[in-house]
Design a protein around this motif. Structure first.
Motif, PDB file in Angstrom:
ATOM      1  N   ASN A 216      -9.435  -1.420   6.639  1.00 27.78           N
ATOM      2  CA  ASN A 216      -9.121  -1.699   5.130  1.00 27.78           C
ATOM      3  C   ASN A 216      -7.865  -1.617   4.357  1.00 27.78           C
ATOM      4  O   ASN A 216      -7.583   0.006   4.102  1.00 27.78           O
ATOM      5  CB  ASN A 216      -9.996  -2.046   4.484  1.00 27.78           C
TER       6      ASN A 216
ATOM      7  N   HIS B 109       0.764  -1.010   0.078  1.00 30.14           N
ATOM      8  CA  HIS B 109      -0.094   0.082  -0.015  1.00 30.14           C
ATOM      9  C   HIS B 109       0.846   1.092  -0.031  1.00 30.14           C
ATOM     10  O   HIS B 109       0.762   2.436  -0.768  1.00 30.14           O
ATOM     11  CB  HIS B 109      -0.863  -0.262   1.398  1.00 30.14           C
TER      12      HIS B 109
ATOM     13  N   ARG C 105      -6.172  -1.488   1.110  1.00 29.39           N
ATOM     14  CA  ARG C 105      -6.676  -1.911  -0.503  1.00 29.39           C
ATOM     15  C   ARG C 105      -5.254  -2.011  -0.913  1.00 29.39           C
ATOM     16  O   ARG C 105      -4.488  -0.907  -0.883  1.00 29.39           O
ATOM     17  CB  ARG C 105      -7.539  -1.334  -0.179  1.00 29.39           C
TER      18      ARG C 105
ATOM     19  N   ARG D 239      -7.653 -10.543  -2.789  1.00 27.25           N
ATOM     20  CA  ARG D 239      -8.022  -9.433  -3.577  1.00 27.25           C
ATOM     21  C   ARG D 239      -8.868  -8.790  -3.991  1.00 27.25           C
ATOM     22  O   ARG D 239      -9.241  -9.704  -5.286  1.00 27.25           O
ATOM     23  CB  ARG D 239      -6.309  -8.511  -3.705  1.00 27.25           C
TER      24      ARG D 239
END
Length: 224
Positions: free
Chosen positions: A124, A55, A126, A224
């Motif tokens: 979260n 990330h 992502r 994912r």
């Protein structure tokens, strides 16, 4: 019916590979004489560390493939660091290995949720995109087998399978593997032969942590 099997089988492999590498890590720990039921918690730590690294690195590095591999490396390192807790409790303190592993599973789940919520605000993390699937040249053209095993494969799948074969060689064909197995089967004899049982057992637990962390990161990529 066959078309449905062709579509499902590659995804079945994707979800099997993380469990395979994690189980292999548990084998190293078990062979050294330490029961490691903290594999689930180590997978959680690996998934969290890998996703968090990807990330943040995605905004720094332009090479997306490099970012993904660095995320996998971060997961491995996190698994090693966290497995030290289990190794220290089980080897140095002679604590109950089942209780130690259960505690790590509980801590890992709570800690990752707490950190994710404080870091992202939503809990979260992502990942925009992962490794891209591809067909293996020539092998994917083989009738039946090619469609099942060599289409839509990920590089992590072959990486884990390579680790599996290397680990088999290390366990049964090297001095380290012999010492690892002897420490699990008859530690008194191993110690009498001059083997540092504590050091070998630490190695087994840390290897299990590394593989579990890798499995968690790979599983994170798969879902994912």
């Amino acid at each position: 019916m066959w078309s449905i099997i062709e579509q499902i089988f590659p995804y079945a492999i994707i979800f099997t590979i993380p469990l395979l590498i994690t189980a292999l890590g548990g084998l190293f720990s078990e062979r050294s004489g330490i029961v490691n039921i903290a594999l689930e918690g180590l997978m959680v730590i690996g998934a969290f560390s890998g996703a968090l690294s990807i990330h943040y690195l995605s905004g720094v590095l332009d090479n997306h493939t490099l970012v993904l591999w660095l995320g996998m490396l971060a997961a491995v390192l996190a698994g090693i660091v966290f497995s030290i807790l289990h190794a220290f409790a089980s080897i140095n303190l002679n604590a109950n290995q089942i209780i130690s592993g259960t505690a790590i599973n509980m801590i890992a789940t709570a800690l990752t949720v707490f950190l994710a919520r404080n870091i992202t605000g939503s809990g979260n993390i992502r990942i925009s995109s992962g490794f891209s699937p591809s067909n293996v040249p020539f092998l994917s053209d083989i009738p039946v087998i090619g469609d099942l095993f060599f289409t839509k494969t990920y590089p992590t799948t072959w990486f884990v399978l390579a680790i599996l074969f290397v680990s088999s060689f290390i366990l049964y064909k090297t001095r380290f593997g012999l010492r690892l197995r002897s420490c699990g089967e008859f530690p008194q004899a191993a110690e009498a032969a001059g083997i540092n049982v504590r050091k070998v057992r630490y190695s087994g637990v840390l290897i299990s942590g590394a593989f579990a962390g890798l499995g968690g990161a790979d599983y994170c990529h798969a879902v994912r």
